[in-house]
Motif scaffolding. Structure first.
Motif, PDB file in Angstrom:
ATOM      1  N   HIS A   1       0.836  -1.211   0.000  1.00 15.88           N
ATOM      2  CA  HIS A   1       0.000   0.000   0.000  1.00 15.88           C
ATOM      3  C   HIS A   1       0.874   1.265   0.000  1.00 15.88           C
ATOM      4  O   HIS A   1       0.551   2.245  -0.683  1.00 15.88           O
ATOM      5  CB  HIS A   1      -0.913   0.008   1.232  1.00 15.88           C
ATOM      6  CG  HIS A   1      -1.935  -1.091   1.222  1.00 15.88           C
ATOM      7  ND1 HIS A   1      -3.160  -0.946   0.620  1.00 15.88           N
ATOM      8  CD2 HIS A   1      -1.898  -2.345   1.735  1.00 15.88           C
ATOM      9  CE1 HIS A   1      -3.858  -2.062   0.765  1.00 15.88           C
ATOM     10  NE2 HIS A   1      -3.114  -2.933   1.446  1.00 15.88           N
ATOM     11  N   ASP A   2       1.973   1.225   0.760  1.00 12.65           N
ATOM     12  CA  ASP A   2       2.898   2.363   0.784  1.00 12.65           C
ATOM     13  C   ASP A   2       3.514   2.588  -0.582  1.00 12.65           C
ATOM     14  O   ASP A   2       3.701   3.739  -1.025  1.00 12.65           O
ATOM     15  CB  ASP A   2       3.994   2.127   1.828  1.00 12.65           C
ATOM     16  CG  ASP A   2       3.439   1.998   3.238  1.00 12.65           C
ATOM     17  OD1 ASP A   2       2.524   2.783   3.574  1.00 12.65           O
ATOM     18  OD2 ASP A   2       3.910   1.125   3.984  1.00 12.65           O
ATOM     19  N   VAL A   3       3.876   1.472  -1.262  1.00 10.22           N
ATOM     20  CA  VAL A   3       4.446   1.587  -2.604  1.00 10.22           C
ATOM     21  C   VAL A   3       3.435   2.194  -3.560  1.00 10.22           C
ATOM     22  O   VAL A   3       3.762   3.083  -4.361  1.00 10.22           O
ATOM     23  CB  VAL A   3       4.915   0.195  -3.111  1.00 10.22           C
ATOM     24  CG1 VAL A   3       5.410   0.304  -4.559  1.00 10.22           C
ATOM     25  CG2 VAL A   3       5.997  -0.368  -2.218  1.00 10.22           C
TER      26      VAL A   3
ATOM     27  N   LEU B   1      -0.224   4.949  -8.001  1.00  9.12           N
ATOM     28  CA  LEU B   1      -0.809   3.953  -8.899  1.00  9.12           C
ATOM     29  C   LEU B   1      -1.729   3.045  -8.090  1.00  9.12           C
ATOM     30  O   LEU B   1      -1.681   3.020  -6.855  1.00  9.12           O
ATOM     31  CB  LEU B   1       0.283   3.112  -9.563  1.00  9.12           C
ATOM     32  CG  LEU B   1       1.237   3.838 -10.511  1.00  9.12           C
ATOM     33  CD1 LEU B   1       2.414   2.957 -10.875  1.00  9.12           C
ATOM     34  CD2 LEU B   1       0.490   4.277 -11.781  1.00  9.12           C
ATOM     35  N   SER B   2      -2.549   2.272  -8.773  1.00  5.04           N
ATOM     36  CA  SER B   2      -3.455   1.355  -8.081  1.00  5.04           C
ATOM     37  C   SER B   2      -2.688   0.157  -7.526  1.00  5.04           C
ATOM     38  O   SER B   2      -1.591  -0.189  -7.995  1.00  5.04           O
ATOM     39  CB  SER B   2      -4.526   0.853  -9.047  1.00  5.04           C
ATOM     40  OG  SER B   2      -3.945  -0.008 -10.013  1.00  5.04           O
ATOM     41  N   LEU B   3      -3.296  -0.481  -6.509  1.00  8.18           N
ATOM     42  CA  LEU B   3      -2.690  -1.688  -5.946  1.00  8.18           C
ATOM     43  C   LEU B   3      -2.552  -2.773  -7.007  1.00  8.18           C
ATOM     44  O   LEU B   3      -1.550  -3.500  -7.036  1.00  8.18           O
ATOM     45  CB  LEU B   3      -3.557  -2.220  -4.794  1.00  8.18           C
ATOM     46  CG  LEU B   3      -3.418  -1.530  -3.434  1.00  8.18           C
ATOM     47  CD1 LEU B   3      -4.464  -2.068  -2.469  1.00  8.18           C
ATOM     48  CD2 LEU B   3      -2.013  -1.759  -2.880  1.00  8.18           C
ATOM     49  N   ALA B   4      -3.528  -2.897  -7.887  1.00  9.31           N
ATOM     50  CA  ALA B   4      -3.488  -3.936  -8.923  1.00  9.31           C
ATOM     51  C   ALA B   4      -2.295  -3.737  -9.853  1.00  9.31           C
ATOM     52  O   ALA B   4      -1.593  -4.694 -10.218  1.00  9.31           O
ATOM     53  CB  ALA B   4      -4.785  -3.924  -9.724  1.00  9.31           C
TER      54      ALA B   4
ATOM     55  N   ARG C   1       0.980  -6.221 -10.256  1.00 12.44           N
ATOM     56  CA  ARG C   1       1.405  -6.795 -11.539  1.00 12.44           C
ATOM     57  C   ARG C   1       2.889  -6.564 -11.783  1.00 12.44           C
ATOM     58  O   ARG C   1       3.600  -7.441 -12.276  1.00 12.44           O
ATOM     59  CB  ARG C   1       0.586  -6.200 -12.692  1.00 12.44           C
ATOM     60  CG  ARG C   1      -0.876  -6.560 -12.691  1.00 12.44           C
ATOM     61  CD  ARG C   1      -1.546  -6.135 -13.993  1.00 12.44           C
ATOM     62  NE  ARG C   1      -1.103  -6.975 -15.109  1.00 12.44           N
ATOM     63  CZ  ARG C   1      -1.641  -8.151 -15.394  1.00 12.44           C
ATOM     64  NH1 ARG C   1      -2.630  -8.632 -14.659  1.00 12.44           N
ATOM     65  NH2 ARG C   1      -1.193  -8.858 -16.408  1.00 12.44           N
ATOM     66  N   VAL C   2       3.375  -5.393 -11.417  1.00 12.87           N
ATOM     67  CA  VAL C   2       4.798  -5.090 -11.611  1.00 12.87           C
ATOM     68  C   VAL C   2       5.656  -5.948 -10.682  1.00 12.87           C
ATOM     69  O   VAL C   2       6.656  -6.565 -11.110  1.00 12.87           O
ATOM     70  CB  VAL C   2       5.073  -3.588 -11.355  1.00 12.87           C
ATOM     71  CG1 VAL C   2       6.577  -3.315 -11.413  1.00 12.87           C
ATOM     72  CG2 VAL C   2       4.331  -2.739 -12.386  1.00 12.87           C
ATOM     73  N   LEU C   3       5.294  -6.006  -9.406  1.00 11.98           N
ATOM     74  CA  LEU C   3       6.101  -6.739  -8.426  1.00 11.98           C
ATOM     75  C   LEU C   3       6.155  -8.233  -8.719  1.00 11.98           C
ATOM     76  O   LEU C   3       7.142  -8.903  -8.402  1.00 11.98           O
ATOM     77  CB  LEU C   3       5.565  -6.506  -7.017  1.00 11.98           C
ATOM     78  CG  LEU C   3       5.701  -5.076  -6.468  1.00 11.98           C
ATOM     79  CD1 LEU C   3       5.065  -4.985  -5.088  1.00 11.98           C
ATOM     80  CD2 LEU C   3       7.169  -4.657  -6.402  1.00 11.98           C
TER      81      LEU C   3
ATOM     82  N   LYS D   1       6.365   3.312 -18.247  1.00 11.93           N
ATOM     83  CA  LYS D   1       6.363   4.476 -17.360  1.00 11.93           C
ATOM     84  C   LYS D   1       5.903   4.085 -15.955  1.00 11.93           C
ATOM     85  O   LYS D   1       6.478   4.523 -14.952  1.00 11.93           O
ATOM     86  CB  LYS D   1       5.443   5.558 -17.941  1.00 11.93           C
ATOM     87  CG  LYS D   1       5.386   6.833 -17.117  1.00 11.93           C
ATOM     88  CD  LYS D   1       4.470   7.859 -17.779  1.00 11.93           C
ATOM     89  CE  LYS D   1       4.373   9.141 -16.942  1.00 11.93           C
ATOM     90  NZ  LYS D   1       3.463  10.136 -17.576  1.00 11.93           N
ATOM     91  N   SER D   2       4.870   3.238 -15.880  1.00 13.36           N
ATOM     92  CA  SER D   2       4.366   2.787 -14.578  1.00 13.36           C
ATOM     93  C   SER D   2       5.368   1.864 -13.889  1.00 13.36           C
ATOM     94  O   SER D   2       5.525   1.909 -12.660  1.00 13.36           O
ATOM     95  CB  SER D   2       3.032   2.062 -14.762  1.00 13.36           C
ATOM     96  OG  SER D   2       2.047   2.946 -15.251  1.00 13.36           O
ATOM     97  N   VAL D   3       6.051   1.025 -14.666  1.00 13.48           N
ATOM     98  CA  VAL D   3       7.087   0.145 -14.093  1.00 13.48           C
ATOM     99  C   VAL D   3       8.163   0.989 -13.436  1.00 13.48           C
ATOM    100  O   VAL D   3       8.620   0.688 -12.322  1.00 13.48           O
ATOM    101  CB  VAL D   3       7.688  -0.772 -15.182  1.00 13.48           C
ATOM    102  CG1 VAL D   3       8.890  -1.548 -14.623  1.00 13.48           C
ATOM    103  CG2 VAL D   3       6.647  -1.743 -15.723  1.00 13.48           C
ATOM    104  N   ARG D   4       8.580   2.076 -14.104  1.00 13.85           N
ATOM    105  CA  ARG D   4       9.624   2.953 -13.538  1.00 13.85           C
ATOM    106  C   ARG D   4       9.124   3.606 -12.250  1.00 13.85           C
ATOM    107  O   ARG D   4       9.884   3.760 -11.281  1.00 13.85           O
ATOM    108  CB  ARG D   4      10.031   4.019 -14.558  1.00 13.85           C
ATOM    109  CG  ARG D   4      10.861   3.466 -15.719  1.00 13.85           C
ATOM    110  CD  ARG D   4      11.576   4.591 -16.468  1.00 13.85           C
ATOM    111  NE  ARG D   4      10.641   5.538 -17.067  1.00 13.85           N
ATOM    112  CZ  ARG D   4      10.154   5.429 -18.290  1.00 13.85           C
ATOM    113  NH1 ARG D   4      10.515   4.403 -19.048  1.00 13.85           N
ATOM    114  NH2 ARG D   4       9.316   6.333 -18.772  1.00 13.85           N
ATOM    115  N   LYS D   5       7.838   4.002 -12.221  1.00 16.28           N
ATOM    116  CA  LYS D   5       7.283   4.611 -11.014  1.00 16.28           C
ATOM    117  C   LYS D   5       7.304   3.639  -9.837  1.00 16.28           C
ATOM    118  O   LYS D   5       7.645   3.998  -8.705  1.00 16.28           O
ATOM    119  CB  LYS D   5       5.838   5.068 -11.265  1.00 16.28           C
ATOM    120  CG  LYS D   5       5.709   6.333 -12.105  1.00 16.28           C
ATOM    121  CD  LYS D   5       4.245   6.729 -12.223  1.00 16.28           C
ATOM    122  CE  LYS D   5       4.078   8.024 -13.007  1.00 16.28           C
ATOM    123  NZ  LYS D   5       2.653   8.418 -13.117  1.00 16.28           N
TER     124      LYS D   5
END
Length: 338
Positions: free
Chosen positions: A7-9, A15-18, A22-24, A33-37
């Motif tokens: 949740h902190d991440v 970004l959303s938890l979902a 997916r990235v993790l 762009k979202s992966v970098r965030k």
């Protein structure tokens, strides 16, 4: 202070938890762009992913295979017994273990075992196999399919295996030679080395280490050419008996298995040579206690099996594995410390 959570991440990355999940968990379908965030947010928050919890939530199963010789030699029997215990112990962790038997020292049989596996059905495999180009090719195929391959007991360092689990076999041979020379106490004589197969890398490395120390430090002892017993008690018995009929022996270094036959062959002589064998089994333990052999060089089968499973699991979870993880120390047993 509480540990950072997913949740902190998500809050830090906005970004959303979902999406963060997916990235993790490398599920794909997320913009770069979202992966970098997410990557930046993980670094900023100090978040550490709990792989065990993630696997539990996904109900992940691990399927690990062990390719072993299908013979009843003491050491292989000990490996199989440990695997049977681990099969029961690891069931709650959804780890499935399969044993695939091969004919001893038989490359076509080992190839067939490797070819029966694929990335669709197997996460990792620990293989006890010969040094052969075809074996290397099959290991490369499995690696390309995402199967994590370990070599067990006998290494194939030029293959695409991920790790080796086993002892330093050159050091084992050097150790055997050092004790052989000391037990011989400066006397001259002839030494017989009995291997399982000269095509087996672990046996060849032990012979190489043995020869090195004998040549450097004990020139008074003469080495016969290494003989092959194919880990067969009857073949080893005949080999020992036939050799003793023509050559008085100062020492015997049993590189492989077949120690029951070794002991039967030695009972035909009134002058027992210094005898050093590998692996602490029921047979070698009893022979140490009775004084029929002098020393056992042992690798711990429990440690070997558990290290192989642990490494395959970590590789399957994309964790780093150091070379030292697979190193199995040598244990030395004599009558006084058995």
């Amino acid at each position: 202070m509480q540990r950072p959570t997913i949740h902190d991440v998500a809050d830090a990355a906005r970004l959303s938890l979902a999406t963060v999940d997916r990235v993790l968990n490398n599920r794909g379908g997320v913009a770069e762009k979202s992966v970098r965030k997410v990557t930046k947010a993980v670094a900023e928050t100090g978040y550490v992913r709990d792989i065990a919890a993630a696997n539990l939530s996904r109900k992940r199963r691990y399927r690990f295979a062990f390719i072993l010789p299908g013979i009843a030699t003491g050491f292989v029997a000990l490996l199989r017994a440990e695997l049977a215990k681990e099969q029961i112990r690891l069931r709650p962790d959804k780890i499935e273990l399969e044993i695939i038997e091969t004919a001893p020292f038989d490359t076509p049989s080992q190839l067939a075992a490797l070819r029966s596996l694929s990335g669709d059905t197997t996460n990792g495999v620990a293989v006890f196999a010969a040094e052969a180009p075809e074996i290397h090719d099959e290991i490369a195929r499995l690696a390309h399919q995402g199967v994590h391959v370990l070599t067990l007991v006998s290494d194939l360092p030029r293959s695409q295996r991920n790790a080796y689990v086993g002892p330093d076999n050159v050091a084992a041979g050097r150790t055997a030679a050092a004790f052989m020379g000391r037990f011989s106490a400066g006397r001259s004589g002839t030494i017989l080395m009995v291997t399982g197969s000269l095509a087996s890398r672990d046996h060849m490395e032990r012979v190489m280490g043995f020869r090195m120390i004998m040549a450097e430090r004990f020139p008074n002892l003469t080495l016969l050419p290494a003989a092959q017993g194919f880990d067969s008690a009857e073949t080893v018995r005949k080999l020992i008996s036939d050799t003793l009929k023509t050559t008085p022996l100062a020492g015997i270094y049993a590189v492989g298995a077949g120690n029951r036959g070794l002991l039967e062959g030695l009972r035909d002589t009134s002058s027992r040579p210094v005898t050093i064998v590998h692996e602490l089994t029921d047979i070698s333990r009893a022979a140490l206690l009775s004084g029929e052999i002098d020393l056992v060089i042992d690798q711990n089968p429990t440690a070997e099996v558990r290290a192989a499973i642990s490494i395959m699991r970590d590789l399957s979870d994309n964790r780093d594995v150091t070379t030292a993880r697979g190193a199995i120390p040598l244990n030395i047993f004599i009558r006084e410390n058995i």
